[in-house]
Structures are given as structure tokens and as C-alpha cells.
Design a protein around this motif. Structure first.
Motif, PDB file in Angstrom:
ATOM      1  N   ASP A   1       0.799  -1.185   0.074  1.00  0.00           N
ATOM      2  CA  ASP A   1      -0.014  -0.194   0.111  1.00  0.00           C
ATOM      3  C   ASP A   1       1.027   1.309  -0.023  1.00  0.00           C
ATOM      4  OD1 ASP A   1      -2.497  -1.297   0.054  1.00  0.00           O
ATOM      5  OD2 ASP A   1      -2.303  -1.643   2.243  1.00  0.00           O
ATOM      6  N   VAL A   2       1.524   1.351   0.995  1.00  0.00           N
ATOM      7  CA  VAL A   2       2.695   2.660   1.136  1.00  0.00           C
ATOM      8  C   VAL A   2       4.023   2.175   1.304  1.00  0.00           C
ATOM      9  CG1 VAL A   2       3.059   4.739   2.505  1.00  0.00           C
ATOM     10  CG2 VAL A   2       0.797   3.784   2.279  1.00  0.00           C
ATOM     11  N   LEU A   3       4.917   2.434   0.455  1.00  0.00           N
ATOM     12  CA  LEU A   3       6.168   2.153   0.264  1.00  0.00           C
ATOM     13  C   LEU A   3       6.900   3.566   0.884  1.00  0.00           C
ATOM     14  CD1 LEU A   3       8.711   0.147  -0.215  1.00  0.00           C
ATOM     15  CD2 LEU A   3       8.813   1.364  -2.587  1.00  0.00           C
ATOM     16  N   VAL A   4       7.579   3.449   1.999  1.00  0.00           N
ATOM     17  CA  VAL A   4       8.080   4.893   2.385  1.00  0.00           C
ATOM     18  C   VAL A   4       9.912   4.796   2.298  1.00  0.00           C
ATOM     19  CG1 VAL A   4       8.707   6.038   4.366  1.00  0.00           C
ATOM     20  CG2 VAL A   4       6.419   5.028   3.933  1.00  0.00           C
ATOM     21  N   ALA A   5      10.508   5.790   1.434  1.00  0.00           N
ATOM     22  CA  ALA A   5      11.855   5.864   1.134  1.00  0.00           C
ATOM     23  C   ALA A   5      12.209   6.637   2.192  1.00  0.00           C
ATOM     24  CB  ALA A   5      12.187   6.296  -0.058  1.00  0.00           C
ATOM     25  N   GLY A   6      13.102   6.078   3.305  1.00  0.00           N
ATOM     26  CA  GLY A   6      13.673   6.854   4.511  1.00  0.00           C
ATOM     27  C   GLY A   6      13.130   6.486   5.767  1.00  0.00           C
ATOM     28  N   GLY A   7      13.894   6.049   6.671  1.00  0.00           N
ATOM     29  CA  GLY A   7      13.392   5.581   7.976  1.00  0.00           C
ATOM     30  C   GLY A   7      13.743   6.586   9.140  1.00  0.00           C
ATOM     31  N   GLY A   8      13.521   7.704   8.935  1.00  0.00           N
ATOM     32  CA  GLY A   8      13.747   8.762  10.100  1.00  0.00           C
ATOM     33  C   GLY A   8      12.623   9.003  10.793  1.00  0.00           C
ATOM     34  N   PRO A   9      12.318   9.840  11.569  1.00  0.00           N
ATOM     35  CA  PRO A   9      10.973  10.183  12.122  1.00  0.00           C
ATOM     36  C   PRO A   9       9.816  10.496  11.190  1.00  0.00           C
ATOM     37  CG  PRO A   9      12.873  11.571  13.173  1.00  0.00           C
ATOM     38  CD  PRO A   9      13.626  10.857  12.106  1.00  0.00           C
ATOM     39  N   ALA A  10      10.249  11.184  10.296  1.00  0.00           N
ATOM     40  CA  ALA A  10       8.950  11.420   9.186  1.00  0.00           C
ATOM     41  C   ALA A  10       8.675  10.299   8.656  1.00  0.00           C
ATOM     42  CB  ALA A  10       9.356  12.541   8.144  1.00  0.00           C
ATOM     43  N   GLY A  11       9.636   9.281   8.214  1.00  0.00           N
ATOM     44  CA  GLY A  11       9.088   8.045   7.316  1.00  0.00           C
ATOM     45  C   GLY A  11       8.577   7.112   8.372  1.00  0.00           C
ATOM     46  N   LEU A  12       9.139   6.828   9.635  1.00  0.00           N
ATOM     47  CA  LEU A  12       8.614   6.107  10.646  1.00  0.00           C
ATOM     48  C   LEU A  12       6.986   6.518  10.855  1.00  0.00           C
ATOM     49  CD1 LEU A  12      11.788   5.161  12.545  1.00  0.00           C
ATOM     50  CD2 LEU A  12      10.478   3.646  11.061  1.00  0.00           C
ATOM     51  N   ALA A  13       7.096   7.764  11.158  1.00  0.00           N
ATOM     52  CA  ALA A  13       5.645   8.249  11.663  1.00  0.00           C
ATOM     53  C   ALA A  13       4.757   7.872  10.391  1.00  0.00           C
ATOM     54  CB  ALA A  13       5.719   9.648  11.949  1.00  0.00           C
ATOM     55  N   THR A  14       5.012   8.231   8.976  1.00  0.00           N
ATOM     56  CA  THR A  14       4.184   7.792   8.192  1.00  0.00           C
ATOM     57  C   THR A  14       3.718   6.403   7.865  1.00  0.00           C
ATOM     58  OG1 THR A  14       5.154   9.864   6.761  1.00  0.00           O
ATOM     59  CG2 THR A  14       3.863   7.896   5.591  1.00  0.00           C
ATOM     60  N   ALA A  15       4.697   5.559   8.179  1.00  0.00           N
ATOM     61  CA  ALA A  15       4.419   4.218   8.223  1.00  0.00           C
ATOM     62  C   ALA A  15       3.655   3.783   9.417  1.00  0.00           C
ATOM     63  CB  ALA A  15       5.588   3.393   7.999  1.00  0.00           C
ATOM     64  N   ILE A  16       3.589   4.435  10.429  1.00  0.00           N
ATOM     65  CA  ILE A  16       2.809   3.958  11.642  1.00  0.00           C
ATOM     66  C   ILE A  16       1.542   4.427  11.283  1.00  0.00           C
ATOM     67  CG2 ILE A  16       2.582   4.632  14.115  1.00  0.00           C
ATOM     68  CD1 ILE A  16       5.611   5.031  14.424  1.00  0.00           C
ATOM     69  N   HIS A  17       1.405   5.421  10.999  1.00  0.00           N
ATOM     70  CA  HIS A  17      -0.045   6.126  10.607  1.00  0.00           C
ATOM     71  C   HIS A  17      -0.564   5.246   9.565  1.00  0.00           C
ATOM     72  CE1 HIS A  17      -0.926   9.853  12.984  1.00  0.00           C
ATOM     73  NE2 HIS A  17       0.236  10.431  12.586  1.00  0.00           N
ATOM     74  N   ALA A  18      -0.115   4.678   8.439  1.00  0.00           N
ATOM     75  CA  ALA A  18      -0.436   3.902   7.732  1.00  0.00           C
ATOM     76  C   ALA A  18      -0.941   2.556   8.192  1.00  0.00           C
ATOM     77  CB  ALA A  18       0.375   3.737   6.430  1.00  0.00           C
ATOM     78  N   ALA A  19      -0.208   1.920   9.081  1.00  0.00           N
ATOM     79  CA  ALA A  19      -0.498   0.658   9.823  1.00  0.00           C
ATOM     80  C   ALA A  19      -1.913   0.906  10.600  1.00  0.00           C
ATOM     81  CB  ALA A  19       0.945   0.153  10.448  1.00  0.00           C
ATOM     82  N   LEU A  20      -1.913   2.032  11.250  1.00  0.00           N
ATOM     83  CA  LEU A  20      -2.945   2.213  12.248  1.00  0.00           C
ATOM     84  C   LEU A  20      -4.365   2.391  11.295  1.00  0.00           C
ATOM     85  CD1 LEU A  20      -1.497   4.696  14.784  1.00  0.00           C
ATOM     86  CD2 LEU A  20      -2.080   2.218  15.095  1.00  0.00           C
ATOM     87  N   ALA A  21      -4.100   2.934   9.872  1.00  0.00           N
ATOM     88  CA  ALA A  21      -5.065   2.846   9.173  1.00  0.00           C
ATOM     89  C   ALA A  21      -5.438   1.600   8.163  1.00  0.00           C
ATOM     90  CB  ALA A  21      -4.831   4.123   8.196  1.00  0.00           C
ATOM     91  N   GLY A  22      -4.849   0.544   8.706  1.00  0.00           N
ATOM     92  CA  GLY A  22      -5.037  -0.791   7.969  1.00  0.00           C
ATOM     93  C   GLY A  22      -4.502  -0.796   6.713  1.00  0.00           C
TER      94      GLY A  22
END
Length: 378
Positions: A3-24
Motif C-alpha cells: 500500500d505505502v512504500l516509504v523511502a527513508g526511515g527517520g522520524p518522518a518516514g517512520l511516523a508515516t508508516a505508523i499512521h498507515a499501519a494504524l489505518a489498516g
């Protein structure tokens, strides 16, 4: 398909991935460096940022709360407290570790590697991923030629890269570029704009001393600022910001009052970043969206980078979940306009010595205006 591929695992990237996971949504993060990753950062979360971190379900990282902002210029000083809640001074490594733990709890996969190419194919985006680990090296500007004066105590030279292992292609509905201030993905998509004006840089290190205040202090001197954040019961971070390329100790010598408070030798090496100002054409390009520093940056002077990144990550995923990714551009501008306006005004004033000398005295004479600005940013 991811669904969502995030390039970059800093705070912005991890926060985006967490929000995506929380949204299913299924989220995968591509990050070349082993965590937790340290980098030049003021390490202060405004109250909105601290609240956004709690909203993600992230266990509060070890740090030090602060209740406002103080400007210091010689004998002139002015301070303002936040109206709602406190900020949080936290080591970048501690913040990264806490976000990474929360991402793992939610099933977010972190793949070692780097997104080297991106192309849209109908209803998906295809990313070429070079899977490799890279050392936690210096920030990009530290690898630039330094000229006659070194920008840090040790020589500036490229960090060795480990051999590529393979280069798979991953398909995703959306690609989020969270690959930092000098985002390679942003550049490849032609989204960079000329920045113009003086190029400003930031350098940061820590000192093993008990914080002397529960405010973040911004010290002003001709040619630069020092941004002091309490990040522990016996540790403060000191970032210096300037358009002059010179060693950290030379910058710090401009603040004798601050230097006297720091006492003994530094506790960490110097980290640097810059040029800070990054202008971006837009933050949505088809199925690619930009977040964090990759989405554009004015300056570190008002200390809102991490807070804005966390809030933008939430807005971005909200737009994807609603099926209206094009609305993210408007959402980002709405979230960032106060910060961009005030920061740009301060940096412009900084260019003129007579105006720069008046910043703190003027704020002291108009405490209500200064307080309103601090609370607006917070």
C-alpha cells in the motif's frame, strides 16, 4: 502490492508508516542505515509534536520537558511560555528508537536499502531498491569540499559504501519520499527549485551538564545563533546556525556567556547539516508524496522540523485513506504556513546587521507579540 512504500526511515518516514499501519494499510520502509540514526537536529519537540507522538502510541522516549522559548542577546532576554502543554527535548537517537519500536509492534517492515529509481505504471508506482546497509556517516554537506577551512575537526571525505547485494523492484500504490533535506527522489522527479539567498548550515553537539533552565534558549550574536535544548537531566544539546562555514568551536566562541555555562569537554562529536533552505515545486507528483525535510525547509531557527514532520505524516496518510492524495499539498501548506512565515522573516532580518541587532530588544519591548508568536508556533 504494498500500500505505502516509504523511502527513508527517520522520524518522518517512520511516523508515516505508523499512521498507515494504524489505518489498516501495509507499509514498508526502505532505509540504508542501521538504527537508531543520529543526525544534526535541534532535538526539540514543540507541544503539538509531543502530542502527535503520543497519538501514534509511541512510548515516551527519555528526554526533558521544556515549557517555553527564551531569546538571549547579551544583556537582553525575553521568554514566553507555551499555553497548552510542554515541549520535549529528546535525543534524536532516542526518538528514532521509540518510533522504530512502535513501527515493529504494528508489523511495519524495514528493509535495508535505498530507493534508486522510481517510475509510475498506471495505478501503481515501481521503485528500484538497492538493498545494502550503509554506515551511520556524516550529513550530506560534510561530504562536500570544505575549502580552505575545515567544517569539522576531522577531514571531510566520502564515506565508503558497502557493495550492492541486489536491486529488486517493489510495486506500491503510493511512494512516500522521506529521504531528507537533500532528497534524491525529489531531485530525480524535478521538484527542486533554486533556493537563492545565503546558504545557512547547522552544527550540533552535546555537553554533559545539568540544564540551567526549563526553556529552550536561542542565543543571538553577529553572524549566527546558538540553539540550546535540554535533552536529559545531565545533558544539553547546542546547535549553532550560520551562513559562515567554520569549525564548531569558532562559532561557539561568539557566545562567551553560554560557553561559560557548558563547563567541561563535549559529550558527543559534531554533526552537521545544510544548506538548510530547500524550496520545492510541490509535494505531490502523481503517486509520489513528499514528507518531512524532503517536503521543503526554510531554516532550523524556530525549531519546528520534527513537529511539522509528525503532523504532516498524519495529514498525508489521512489524504491517502480518503482517496484524495492531491489534497495533501493544501494540508501541508496549512500546517506549515506560520512556521514558514515567521522563520523566513527572522532569516531575512538576519541578513541585515542593524535589523538583526534589534530582534531580541524588540521582542523584549513587545512581550505580548513575542508570546503570541511562540504560542502560535507551538
Amino acid at each position: 502490492m504494498i500500500d505505502v512504500l516509504v523511502a527513508g526511515g527517520g522520524p518522518a518516514g517512520l511516523a508515516t508508516a505508523i499512521h498507515a499501519a494504524l489505518a489498516g494499510m501495509e507499509a514498508v520502509v526502505i532505509e540504508p542505515r542501521p538504527g537508531p540514526v543520529d543526525k544534526a537536529c535541534g532535538e526539540g519537540l514543540m507541544p503539538t509534536g509531543a502530542a502527535a507522538l503520543a497519538e501514534l502510541g509511541v512510548a515516551a522516549p527519555e528526554g526533558r520537558p521544556f515549557r517555553g522559548i527564551r531569546y538571549v542577546d547579551g544583556r537582553h532576554r525575553v521568554q514566553a511560555e507555551f499555553r497548552d502543554g510542554t515541549g520535549l527535548g529528546v535525543r534524536r537517537t532516542a526518538l528514532h528508537a521509540a518510533l522504530a519500536l512502535r513501527a515493529r509492534e504494528l508489523g511495519v517492515r524495514v528493509v535495508p536499502g535505498r530507493v534508486d529509481a522510481v517510475r509510475a505504471t498506471g495505478e501503481r508506482v515501481r521503485a528500484r531498491v538497492t538493498t545494502r546497509r550503509e554506515p551511520d556517516g556524516p550529513e550530506p554537506y560534510e561530504r562536500e569540499p570544505c575549502g580552505p577551512e575545515p567544517c569539522r575537526p576531522e577531514p571531510c571525505r566520502p564515506q565508503p559504501r558497502r557493495p550492492e547485494l541486489d536491486a529488486p523492484e517493489l510495486d506500491a500504490r503510493w511512494l512516500v519520499a522521506a529521504d531528507g533535506l537533500h532528497s534524491p527522489i525529489r531531485a530525480r522527479l524535478g521538484l527542486d527549485l533554486p533556493s537563492g539567498g545565503p546558504r545557512r548550515y547547522g552544527l550540533r553537539r552535546h555537553y554533559r551538564v545539568a540544564p540551567w533552565t526549563d526553556f529552550v534558549e536561542v542565543h543571538w550574536a553577529p553572524g549566527g545563533e546558538a540553539y540550546v535544548t535540554p535533552v536529559g537531566d545531565d545533558l544539553v544539546g547546542v546547535a549553532v546556525l550560520s551562513s559562515e562555514r567554520r569549525p564548531y568551536d569558532e562559532h561557539l566562541a561568539r557566545f562567551p556567556g553560554l560557553l561559560a555555562r557548558l563547563g567541561g569537554p563535549p559529550a558527543t562529536p559534531v554533526r552537521g547539516a545544510g544548506p538548510l533552505r530547500q524550496r520545492v515545486r510541490r509535494r505531490v507528483a502523481g503517486r509520489v508524496l513528499l514528507v518531512g525535510d524532503a517536503a521543503g525547509y526554510v531554516d532550523a531557527l524556530t525549531g519546528e522540523g520534527i513537529s511539522l514532520a509528525l503532523l504532516s505524516a498524519r495529514a498525508l496518510v489521512g489524504c491517502l485513506r480518503a482517496g484524495r492524495p492531491e489534497e495533501y499539498e493544501t494540508a501541508w501548506r496549512r500546517l506549515s504556513w506560520r512556521s514558514r512565515l515567521l522563520t523566513a522573516a527572522l532569516v531575512r532580518a538576519r541578513r541585515h546587521p542593524s535589523a538583526a541587532r534589534m530582534i531580541v530588544p524588540a521582542a523584549r519591548r513587545l512581550p505580548a507579540v513575542f508570546g503570541a508568536a511562540v504560542r502560535s508556533l507551538a
